[in-house]
Write a protein that holds these residues in place. Structure first.
Motif, PDB file in Angstrom:
ATOM      1  N   ASP A  32       0.839  -1.206   0.000  1.00 37.07           N
ATOM      2  CA  ASP A  32       0.000   0.000   0.000  1.00 37.07           C
ATOM      3  C   ASP A  32       0.872   1.254   0.000  1.00 37.07           C
ATOM      4  O   ASP A  32       0.593   2.226  -0.709  1.00 37.07           O
ATOM      5  N   ARG A  37      -1.579   3.885  -2.249  1.00 38.40           N
ATOM      6  CA  ARG A  37      -3.024   3.734  -2.039  1.00 38.40           C
ATOM      7  C   ARG A  37      -3.326   2.283  -1.665  1.00 38.40           C
ATOM      8  O   ARG A  37      -2.512   1.390  -1.903  1.00 38.40           O
ATOM      9  N   ALA A  39      -5.539  -0.816  -2.582  1.00 33.60           N
ATOM     10  CA  ALA A  39      -6.364  -1.358  -3.675  1.00 33.60           C
ATOM     11  C   ALA A  39      -5.977  -2.825  -3.835  1.00 33.60           C
ATOM     12  O   ALA A  39      -4.886  -3.235  -3.417  1.00 33.60           O
ATOM     13  N   ALA A  60      -7.263  -1.632 -16.183  1.00 32.36           N
ATOM     14  CA  ALA A  60      -7.830  -1.798 -14.830  1.00 32.36           C
ATOM     15  C   ALA A  60      -7.167  -0.808 -13.875  1.00 32.36           C
ATOM     16  O   ALA A  60      -6.370  -1.199 -13.010  1.00 32.36           O
ATOM     17  N   PRO A  61      -7.475   0.482 -14.013  1.00 32.77           N
ATOM     18  CA  PRO A  61      -6.806   1.496 -13.183  1.00 32.77           C
ATOM     19  C   PRO A  61      -7.135   1.363 -11.701  1.00 32.77           C
ATOM     20  O   PRO A  61      -6.394   1.870 -10.855  1.00 32.77           O
ATOM     21  N   GLU A  62      -8.228   0.659 -11.366  1.00 32.66           N
ATOM     22  CA  GLU A  62      -8.629   0.515  -9.960  1.00 32.66           C
ATOM     23  C   GLU A  62      -7.826  -0.569  -9.245  1.00 32.66           C
ATOM     24  O   GLU A  62      -7.945  -0.742  -8.040  1.00 32.66           O
ATOM     25  N   THR A  63      -7.003  -1.309  -9.994  1.00 32.03           N
ATOM     26  CA  THR A  63      -6.223  -2.405  -9.424  1.00 32.03           C
ATOM     27  C   THR A  63      -4.745  -2.040  -9.401  1.00 32.03           C
ATOM     28  O   THR A  63      -4.240  -1.413 -10.345  1.00 32.03           O
ATOM     29  N   ASN A  64      -4.047  -2.430  -8.344  1.00 35.80           N
ATOM     30  CA  ASN A  64      -2.587  -2.278  -8.296  1.00 35.80           C
ATOM     31  C   ASN A  64      -1.948  -3.507  -8.943  1.00 35.80           C
ATOM     32  O   ASN A  64      -2.295  -4.638  -8.584  1.00 35.80           O
ATOM     33  N   ASN A  89      -0.365   2.687 -11.716  1.00 32.17           N
ATOM     34  CA  ASN A  89      -0.814   1.529 -10.923  1.00 32.17           C
ATOM     35  C   ASN A  89       0.002   0.274 -11.211  1.00 32.17           C
ATOM     36  O   ASN A  89      -0.506  -0.835 -11.082  1.00 32.17           O
TER      37      ASN A  89
END
Ligand SMILES: C[S@@+](CC[C@H](N)C(=O)[O-])C[C@H]1O[C@@H](n2cnc3c(N)ncnc32)[C@H](O)[C@@H]1O
Length: 208
Positions: A32, A37, A39, A60-64, A89
């Motif tokens: 993190d 962040r 995720a 998939a910008p919401e995923t690391n 990311n």
């Protein structure tokens, strides 16, 4: 490395990469903190030059996304893709994945693990060098969070059969062979496999 790769390494590695092969490498990873962040984290093992890695991170910008690879010129090419796509990311580890999973990533952590076209070691006497073996799959499965997904792909039928047998025998995984998911990018490598008549198989297992 080529001059371009060397340039990318000097410019971008300190920002996006961590060399765990160096003797002063830090201990467990603060994912993190590194991504800046919280995720879900997906680990890709052996991205090569990262053609599919960069495309999947962009999609998939919401995923690391974390990629671990031993081959430095490939990582340098992936750095160029990070810069080209403006990705925030994706982070890279230069390391052998086994000690990374064993010592630096805690149990029940990852949302996914991807292994696309791992080295097939086609000669029988080299099969023991293949990555997908019972001990490795048990370790990988233990690092997946419950419901996390192990996704494998190969263009070697014999290796696909081995993957299937090994994953079916792992008591914490459920799944099997699936049709090729359209979100896995079609790479130059896979196009060539198809052109040469080799069948590509995807296997998807979920941690129970
Ligand atoms: C055949 S390439 C596949 C590259 C890419 N996934 C693709 O689909 O084109 C396999 C990659 O796995 C990497 N690799 C092999 N063993 C590894 C290990 N133990 N840890 C990290 N990377 C590894 C190799 O350096 C190589 O780049």
């Amino acid at each position: 490395m080529t001059e371009g790769q060397r340039h990318a390494w000097e410019r971008w590695w300190p920002e996006y990469g961590l060399d765990l092969m160096s003797p002063d490498a830090p201990g467990p990873l603060d994912l993190d903190g590194w991504f800046g962040r919280t995720a879900p984290v997906v680990l890709e093992i052996g991205p090569g030059t990262g053609e599919s890695t960069a495309a999947m991170a962009a999609a998939a910008p919401e995923t690391n996304h974390l990629a671990v690879e031993v081959y430095r010129p490939g990582l340098a090419q992936l750095l160029m893709r990070i810069a080209e796509f403006g990705l925030t990311n994706l982070r890279l580890l230069r390391a052998d994945v086994v000690p990374v999973l064993r010592d630096r990533i805690g149990p029940d952590t990852l949302a996914g693990i991807r292994v696309y076209f791992p080295d097939p070691w086609p000669k029988r006497r080299h099969h023991k060098r293949r990555l997908i073996q019972p001990e490795f799959v048990a370790l990988a499965a233990s690092r997946l969070a419950p419901d996390g997904v192990l996704h494998l792909a190969t263009d070697w039928t014999h290796y696909a059969d081995q993957m299937r047998a090994v994953c079916d025998a792992e008591p914490t995984l459920r799944g099997g062979t699936v049709p090729r998911p359209d979100w896995r990018p079609l790479t130059k490598f896979e196009r060539r496999a198809r052109a040469e008549g080799r069948e590509v198989r995807d296997l998807l297992y979920r941690r129970v």
